[in-house]
Design an enzyme around this catalytic site. Structure first.
Site, PDB file in Angstrom:
ATOM      1  N   GLY A   1      23.221 -30.880  11.095  1.00 25.47           N
ATOM      2  CA  GLY A   1      22.898 -29.646  10.590  1.00 25.47           C
ATOM      3  C   GLY A   1      21.607 -29.601  10.022  1.00 25.47           C
ATOM      4  O   GLY A   1      21.015 -30.735   9.734  1.00 25.47           O
TER       5      GLY A   1
ATOM      6  N   CYS B   1      21.337 -37.045   4.586  1.00 27.30           N
ATOM      7  CA  CYS B   1      20.603 -35.817   4.490  1.00 27.30           C
ATOM      8  C   CYS B   1      19.514 -36.092   4.979  1.00 27.30           C
ATOM      9  O   CYS B   1      18.561 -37.236   4.751  1.00 27.30           O
ATOM     10  CB  CYS B   1      20.620 -35.146   3.173  1.00 27.30           C
ATOM     11  N   LEU B   2      18.929 -35.150   6.085  1.00 28.56           N
ATOM     12  CA  LEU B   2      17.696 -35.412   6.700  1.00 28.56           C
ATOM     13  C   LEU B   2      16.620 -35.248   5.498  1.00 28.56           C
ATOM     14  O   LEU B   2      15.385 -35.925   5.798  1.00 28.56           O
ATOM     15  CB  LEU B   2      17.492 -34.341   7.817  1.00 28.56           C
TER      16      LEU B   2
ATOM     17  N   GLN C   1      15.008 -26.550   4.564  1.00 33.54           N
ATOM     18  CA  GLN C   1      14.487 -27.994   4.815  1.00 33.54           C
ATOM     19  C   GLN C   1      13.233 -28.249   5.629  1.00 33.54           C
ATOM     20  O   GLN C   1      12.601 -29.140   5.860  1.00 33.54           O
ATOM     21  CB  GLN C   1      15.725 -28.884   5.576  1.00 33.54           C
TER      22      GLN C   1
ATOM     23  N   HIS D   1      22.478 -26.335   0.756  1.00 39.13           N
ATOM     24  CA  HIS D   1      20.741 -26.094   0.899  1.00 39.13           C
ATOM     25  C   HIS D   1      20.218 -24.737   0.647  1.00 39.13           C
ATOM     26  O   HIS D   1      19.280 -24.666  -0.045  1.00 39.13           O
ATOM     27  CB  HIS D   1      20.476 -26.572   2.364  1.00 39.13           C
TER      28      HIS D   1
ATOM     29  N   HIS E   1      27.954 -28.571   3.299  1.00 43.07           N
ATOM     30  CA  HIS E   1      26.586 -29.423   2.977  1.00 43.07           C
ATOM     31  C   HIS E   1      25.302 -28.213   3.260  1.00 43.07           C
ATOM     32  O   HIS E   1      24.457 -28.348   2.548  1.00 43.07           O
ATOM     33  CB  HIS E   1      26.847 -30.461   3.727  1.00 43.07           C
ATOM     34  N   GLU E   2      25.293 -27.537   4.571  1.00 39.78           N
ATOM     35  CA  GLU E   2      24.316 -26.748   4.821  1.00 39.78           C
ATOM     36  C   GLU E   2      24.213 -25.362   3.765  1.00 39.78           C
ATOM     37  O   GLU E   2      23.186 -25.267   3.600  1.00 39.78           O
ATOM     38  CB  GLU E   2      24.544 -26.317   6.390  1.00 39.78           C
TER      39      GLU E   2
END
Length: 191
Positions: free
Chosen positions: A60, A113-114, A65, A160, A156-157
């Protein structure tokens, strides 16, 4: 092409801001950004491309991000077997969770997480099932029930988009606390 250099890291103020809703129709630039986000996920899951461009694998990627504070995320959860259709592959515009299960779940190995370059151990409690509404790039409404891993990824997304990072959910005193007796599978723990 989006690379890891385009992804902002924890500490950047955009990651803690509540993202703005989109209005339709989307601009060509907004649609291109969405397609680049999905392309990043596809590239990050391809071992050769990921190695060539030094990409961390992701399932994701939310617009905040890449420092775009808008309510959009790309989600690409691969099939369980190589070559299988993805379990979930969508660009979600203005996603909203309409309902959620009482039963909670967490990934046994924790979440990553990225935008977070460190491991943070602990269970991240999520709802095991959700009912999700989102809009596609053309403004069409979609409603779908999601469960288990796909539901966790989408939550999770959406976090963000609300300025929340996964580790905000981890119990600070006891990172591996289980609220109730749980059933564990290889990947998923029902809390």
């Amino acid at each position: 092409m989006i690379t890891m250099h385009d992804i902002i890291r924890e500490g950047h103020p955009t990651l803690r801001a509540r993202a703005e809703k989109f209005t339709f129709p989307l601009s060509d630039e907004e649609k291109q950004t969405a397609q680049k986000m999905m392309e990043f996920l596809e590239n990050s899951q391809d071992p050769e491309i990921a190695e060539k461009y030094n990409l961390r694998a992701g399932v994701g990627l939310a617009a905040p991000q890449i420092d775009v504070s808008k309510r959009m995320t790309a989600v690409l959860v691969p099939g369980e077997e190589e070559g299988q259709e993805p379990l979930f592959k969508h660009i979600l515009i203005n996603p909203t969770i309409l309902s959620e299960s009482v039963q909670m779940a967490a990934l046994a190995e924790g979440e990553g997480c990225l935008s977070v370059d460190r491991e943070i151990p602990g269970y991240v409690p999520r709802h095991a099932r959700i009912k999700l509404r989102w809009y596609d790039l053309d403004g069409n409404e979609h409603v779908e029930r999601l469960r288990d891993y796909v539901a966790i990824v989408v939550q999770h997304e959406i976090d963000h988009l609300n300025g929340v990072l996964f580790f905000d959910h981890i119990n600070k005193e006891n990172p591996f606390a289980k609220e109730n007796p749980f059933a564990a599978t290889e990947d998923l723990i029902l809390l």
